[in-house]
Design an enzyme around this catalytic site. Structure first.
Site, PDB file in Angstrom:
ATOM      1  N   LYS A 273      24.026  56.757  54.661  1.00  0.00           N
ATOM      2  CA  LYS A 273      23.140  55.608  54.899  1.00  0.00           C
ATOM      3  C   LYS A 273      22.268  55.448  53.672  1.00  0.00           C
ATOM      4  O   LYS A 273      22.014  56.415  52.958  1.00  0.00           O
ATOM      5  CB  LYS A 273      22.257  55.864  56.122  1.00  0.00           C
ATOM      6  CG  LYS A 273      21.675  54.622  56.737  1.00  0.00           C
ATOM      7  CD  LYS A 273      22.642  54.000  57.707  1.00  0.00           C
ATOM      8  CE  LYS A 273      22.226  52.644  58.175  1.00  0.00           C
ATOM      9  NZ  LYS A 273      23.072  52.162  59.287  1.00  0.00           N
TER      10      LYS A 273
ATOM     11  N   SER B 146      34.523  47.924  59.616  1.00  0.00           N
ATOM     12  CA  SER B 146      34.393  48.299  58.196  1.00  0.00           C
ATOM     13  C   SER B 146      35.556  49.204  57.800  1.00  0.00           C
ATOM     14  O   SER B 146      36.132  49.072  56.720  1.00  0.00           O
ATOM     15  CB  SER B 146      33.076  49.043  57.953  1.00  0.00           C
ATOM     16  OG  SER B 146      32.010  48.149  57.814  1.00  0.00           O
TER      17      SER B 146
ATOM     18  N   LYS C  36      28.878  58.751  64.888  1.00  0.00           N
ATOM     19  CA  LYS C  36      29.432  57.429  65.197  1.00  0.00           C
ATOM     20  C   LYS C  36      30.785  57.235  64.529  1.00  0.00           C
ATOM     21  O   LYS C  36      31.760  56.814  65.156  1.00  0.00           O
ATOM     22  CB  LYS C  36      28.449  56.361  64.702  1.00  0.00           C
ATOM     23  CG  LYS C  36      28.848  54.948  65.019  1.00  0.00           C
ATOM     24  CD  LYS C  36      28.020  53.914  64.262  1.00  0.00           C
ATOM     25  CE  LYS C  36      26.533  54.114  64.419  1.00  0.00           C
ATOM     26  NZ  LYS C  36      25.766  52.939  63.910  1.00  0.00           N
TER      27      LYS C  36
ATOM     28  N   ASP D  77      23.144  46.494  56.994  1.00  0.00           N
ATOM     29  CA  ASP D  77      22.335  46.954  58.122  1.00  0.00           C
ATOM     30  C   ASP D  77      21.156  45.976  58.158  1.00  0.00           C
ATOM     31  O   ASP D  77      21.276  44.851  57.640  1.00  0.00           O
ATOM     32  CB  ASP D  77      21.879  48.421  57.921  1.00  0.00           C
ATOM     33  CG  ASP D  77      21.306  49.045  59.205  1.00  0.00           C
ATOM     34  OD1 ASP D  77      22.089  49.443  60.069  1.00  0.00           O
ATOM     35  OD2 ASP D  77      20.074  49.110  59.349  1.00  0.00           O
TER      36      ASP D  77
HETATM   37  P1  NDP Z   1      19.386  42.034  60.978  1.00  0.00           P
HETATM   38  O1  NDP Z   1      18.554  42.218  59.779  1.00  0.00           O
HETATM   39  O2  NDP Z   1      20.486  41.041  60.973  1.00  0.00           O
HETATM   40  O3  NDP Z   1      18.473  41.697  62.249  1.00  0.00           O
HETATM   41  C1  NDP Z   1      17.462  42.565  62.650  1.00  0.00           C
HETATM   42  C2  NDP Z   1      16.747  41.947  63.839  1.00  0.00           C
HETATM   43  O4  NDP Z   1      15.869  42.900  64.388  1.00  0.00           O
HETATM   44  C3  NDP Z   1      15.894  40.758  63.451  1.00  0.00           C
HETATM   45  O5  NDP Z   1      15.814  39.884  64.542  1.00  0.00           O
HETATM   46  C4  NDP Z   1      14.560  41.412  63.148  1.00  0.00           C
HETATM   47  O6  NDP Z   1      13.459  40.530  63.261  1.00  0.00           O
HETATM   48  C5  NDP Z   1      14.512  42.475  64.207  1.00  0.00           C
HETATM   49  N1  NDP Z   1      13.710  43.623  63.735  1.00  0.00           N
HETATM   50  C6  NDP Z   1      13.925  44.359  62.625  1.00  0.00           C
HETATM   51  N2  NDP Z   1      12.978  45.292  62.477  1.00  0.00           N
HETATM   52  C7  NDP Z   1      12.168  45.145  63.522  1.00  0.00           C
HETATM   53  C8  NDP Z   1      10.999  45.806  63.931  1.00  0.00           C
HETATM   54  N3  NDP Z   1      10.483  46.835  63.215  1.00  0.00           N
HETATM   55  N4  NDP Z   1      10.429  45.391  65.086  1.00  0.00           N
HETATM   56  C9  NDP Z   1      10.969  44.366  65.799  1.00  0.00           C
HETATM   57  N5  NDP Z   1      12.059  43.677  65.447  1.00  0.00           N
HETATM   58  C10 NDP Z   1      12.641  44.071  64.333  1.00  0.00           C
HETATM   59  O7  NDP Z   1      19.953  43.494  61.335  1.00  0.00           O
HETATM   60  P2  NDP Z   1      21.192  43.896  62.252  1.00  0.00           P
HETATM   61  O8  NDP Z   1      21.349  42.935  63.367  1.00  0.00           O
HETATM   62  O9  NDP Z   1      22.330  44.169  61.356  1.00  0.00           O
HETATM   63  O10 NDP Z   1      20.708  45.314  62.811  1.00  0.00           O
HETATM   64  C11 NDP Z   1      20.028  45.467  64.054  1.00  0.00           C
HETATM   65  C12 NDP Z   1      20.183  46.873  64.554  1.00  0.00           C
HETATM   66  O11 NDP Z   1      21.572  47.173  64.724  1.00  0.00           O
HETATM   67  C13 NDP Z   1      19.672  47.984  63.616  1.00  0.00           C
HETATM   68  O12 NDP Z   1      19.199  49.054  64.393  1.00  0.00           O
HETATM   69  C14 NDP Z   1      20.915  48.420  62.871  1.00  0.00           C
HETATM   70  O13 NDP Z   1      20.792  49.728  62.367  1.00  0.00           O
HETATM   71  C15 NDP Z   1      21.936  48.334  63.983  1.00  0.00           C
HETATM   72  N6  NDP Z   1      23.331  48.228  63.600  1.00  0.00           N
HETATM   73  C16 NDP Z   1      23.773  47.274  62.740  1.00  0.00           C
HETATM   74  C17 NDP Z   1      25.110  47.177  62.430  1.00  0.00           C
HETATM   75  C18 NDP Z   1      25.654  46.119  61.560  1.00  0.00           C
HETATM   76  O14 NDP Z   1      26.870  46.081  61.375  1.00  0.00           O
HETATM   77  N7  NDP Z   1      24.872  45.221  61.014  1.00  0.00           N
HETATM   78  C19 NDP Z   1      26.086  48.135  62.979  1.00  0.00           C
HETATM   79  C20 NDP Z   1      25.530  49.047  63.931  1.00  0.00           C
HETATM   80  C21 NDP Z   1      24.194  49.089  64.207  1.00  0.00           C
HETATM   81  P3  NDP Z   1      12.906  39.696  61.987  1.00  0.00           P
HETATM   82  O15 NDP Z   1      13.893  38.595  61.790  1.00  0.00           O
HETATM   83  O16 NDP Z   1      11.574  39.248  62.424  1.00  0.00           O
HETATM   84  O17 NDP Z   1      12.869  40.654  60.844  1.00  0.00           O
HETATM   85  O1  2IT Z   2      24.714  51.402  61.678  1.00  0.00           O
HETATM   86  C1  2IT Z   2      25.873  51.042  61.334  1.00  0.00           C
HETATM   87  O2  2IT Z   2      26.873  51.526  61.858  1.00  0.00           O
HETATM   88  C2  2IT Z   2      26.002  50.001  60.317  1.00  0.00           C
HETATM   89  N1  2IT Z   2      24.991  49.490  59.845  1.00  0.00           N
HETATM   90  C3  2IT Z   2      27.346  49.598  59.827  1.00  0.00           C
HETATM   91  C4  2IT Z   2      27.852  50.562  58.798  1.00  0.00           C
HETATM   92  C5  2IT Z   2      29.128  50.174  58.104  1.00  0.00           C
HETATM   93  O3  2IT Z   2      29.485  50.925  57.183  1.00  0.00           O
HETATM   94  O4  2IT Z   2      29.761  49.167  58.440  1.00  0.00           O
END
Ligand code: NDP
Ligand code: 2IT
Length: 446
Positions: A126, A378, A114, A166
């Site tokens: 990570k 980032s 990525k 994350d």
């Molecule tokens: P958050 O913690 O902000 O939100 C996660 C969301 O997913 C919540 O709604 C949570 O529900 C739900 N969730 C988490 N685990 C589970 C599970 N096991 N089953 C069902 N629902 C689940 O995280 P992000 O939005 O930051 O991350 C979401 C995804 O995006 C992840 O895969 C992460 O790796 C990816 N990601 C994040 C980035 C970032 O910048 N933050 C960048 C790129 C990818 P609940 O509230 O009930 O826990």
């Molecule tokens: O999965 C991802 O790319 C992230 N959670 C963001 C990583 C970062 O360094 O901003």
């Protein structure tokens, strides 16, 4: 399959038979590198693949902290430094009860590709903990973050390894982690991204993954189908950082988000999700998505998050977690006429779902390509920290859009070169790997 690739994969299966998420990622990525292996004999000679899938190091530690009752709690902490061939290790921290070495190794492996796809100089890493932030007070979260950084600080730094958020790690956690790093080292420097705007954060970082996902998807729809988000019904799973800002951008681009979810279930609101209400519940109150229907009486809540994929939609944006969209879900989406599935989460589609989308001609983009906007901004935050400057929201957003459209163009062109035009999974793996492999070969054996 190429014999060298098969050998590397078999080695992983023998060494890590229990690491199912890690093996799943490796089994997806390695076969896509056949073209690269065949074109360049140095990849096999220098055993680049085995060095690519095996992290540089895994740091594993105990995190002891005091809860609100005065009791000592113990969690596991990790940082996987996967590969720094093209830049310092870079990648998020995840706090979730499901965190283990396999999950973090899959995420770190994906992160290498990525980060390469963004075109910015960032290696892959990570980390995280099995700490569960649900129901914890701010004080408990702060003490946990401080305890976590008391070990992590010796392994990170702005030119060494730069963690970020994350699942379960957002602005609040990054703030506490940053404060503790500063206290321990006496240094005010860009060791983390996703920081608050008052202490070195970048505008648009909060929105970046979700917005970037939609910029990528919009470009793919335009180029591959001559279409757009306008008038489309969209499912967005999750209701965290990625999901909320993806939903916001979908709406700005003329689509209607009809359902969102969390780990307990999903809400269906056929007239369009009220995003201010979701933000109030999930971001401000840290509540449950089920609370949505207490205010929006016409909406429905259903328990179980997988049910969301049974709803009829044009576009699916899985933005929650790994393996949340399986073969059965993909079949339901395809039967309902879905035209695109763009991953906001990391590896949300199971291998069976990926295969079905690709076979049936649904535009499918893997998270390492379509969710790269978060880490891209980032990277821009790191640049701003080095320059001791901050760019305007418009400037960052413009760069983000350019990066996402560039990622799409590179993945699409690579898929065509490899004879599978439109297979963005193949394109992303092959294009992302190219720069990393070149840098590893050039830097010799280490
Ligand atoms: P958050 O913690 O902000 O939100 C996660 C969301 O997913 C919540 O709604 C949570 O529900 C739900 N969730 C988490 N685990 C589970 C599970 N096991 N089953 C069902 N629902 C689940 O995280 P992000 O939005 O930051 O991350 C979401 C995804 O995006 C992840 O895969 C992460 O790796 C990816 N990601 C994040 C980035 C970032 O910048 N933050 C960048 C790129 C990818 P609940 O509230 O009930 O826990
Ligand atoms: O999965 C991802 O790319 C992230 N959670 C963001 C990583 C970062 O360094 O901003």
């Amino acid at each position: 399959m190429n014999a060298y690739i098969e050998k590397v994969l078999n080695g992983l299966k023998e060494r890590y038979p229990d690491q199912k998420e890690f093996l799943q990622a490796a089994e997806e990525i390695l076969p896509s590198l056949e073209g690269a292996v065949e074109a360049n004999p140095l990849i096999e000679r220098d055993n680049i693949l085995e060095r690519f899938v095996e992290p540089d190091r895994i740091i594993k530690f105990r995190v002891a902290w005091v809860d609100d009752q005065g009791k000592v709690q113990v969690n596991r902490g990790y940082r996987i430094q996967a590969n720094n061939a093209i830049g310092p290790y870079k990648g998020g921290l995840r706090f979730h009860k499901s965190v283990n070495e396999s999950v973090l190794k899959f995420l770190a492996l994906e992160q290498i590709l990525k980060n390469s796809l963004t075109g910015l100089p960032m290696g892959g890493g990570k980390g995280g903990s099995n700490f569960d932030p649900h129901g914890k007070s701010d004080g408990e979260v702060m003490r946990f973050c401080q305890a976590f950084m008391q070990e992590l600080y010796r392994h990170v730094g702005p030119d060494i390894d730069v963690p970020a958020g994350d699942i379960g790690v957002g602005a609040r956690e990054v703030g506490y982690l940053y404060g503790e790093y500063k206290r321990l080292t006496g240094r005010y420097e860009g060791v983390l991204t996703g920081k608050g705007l008052s202490f070195g954060g970048s505008l648009i970082r909060t929105q970046a993954t979700g917005y970037g996902l939609c910029y990528f998807a919009a470009k793919a729809l335009e180029v591959m189908r001559g279409d757009s988000f306008k008038g489309k019904k969209v499912l967005v799973s999750g209701s965290g950082n990625v999901a909320i800002f993806a939903a916001e951008k979908v709406t700005q681009l003329g689509g209607t988000v009809i359902a969102m979810s969390d780990s307990s279930g999903y809400v269906y609101d056929p007239k369009g999700i009220d995003l201010d209400l979701v933000k109030e519940i999930k971001l401000n109150r840290r509540g449950r998505i089920s609370e949505y229907v207490e205010v929006r009486k016409e909406a429905k809540f259903e328990q179980g998050c997988a049910g969301i994929w049974k709803l009829k939609c044009d576009i699916a944006l899985p933005c929650a977690t790994q393996n949340e969209l399986d073969g059965e879900a993909a079949k339901a989406l395809i039967a309902n006429g879905v035209i695109g599935c763009f991953e906001g989460a990391n590896m949300p589609c199971t291998p069976e779902a990926q295969k079905l989308f690709i076979e049936k001609g649904v535009i499918y983009s893997p998270g390492k390509a379509s969710n790269a906007g978060g880490v891209a901004v980032s990277g821009l935050e790191m640049s701003q920290n080095s320059l001791r400057l901050s760019w305007s929201a418009e400037e960052v957003d413009e760069r983000l859009k350019g990066i996402m459209e560039g990622i799409f163009a590179n993945c699409y062109a690579t898929s065509e070169e490899l004879g599978e035009k439109g297979n963005l999974l193949l394109g992303a793996n092959a294009y992302g790997f190219k720069k990393v492999a070149e840098a590893m070969i050039a830097q010799g054996v280490y």
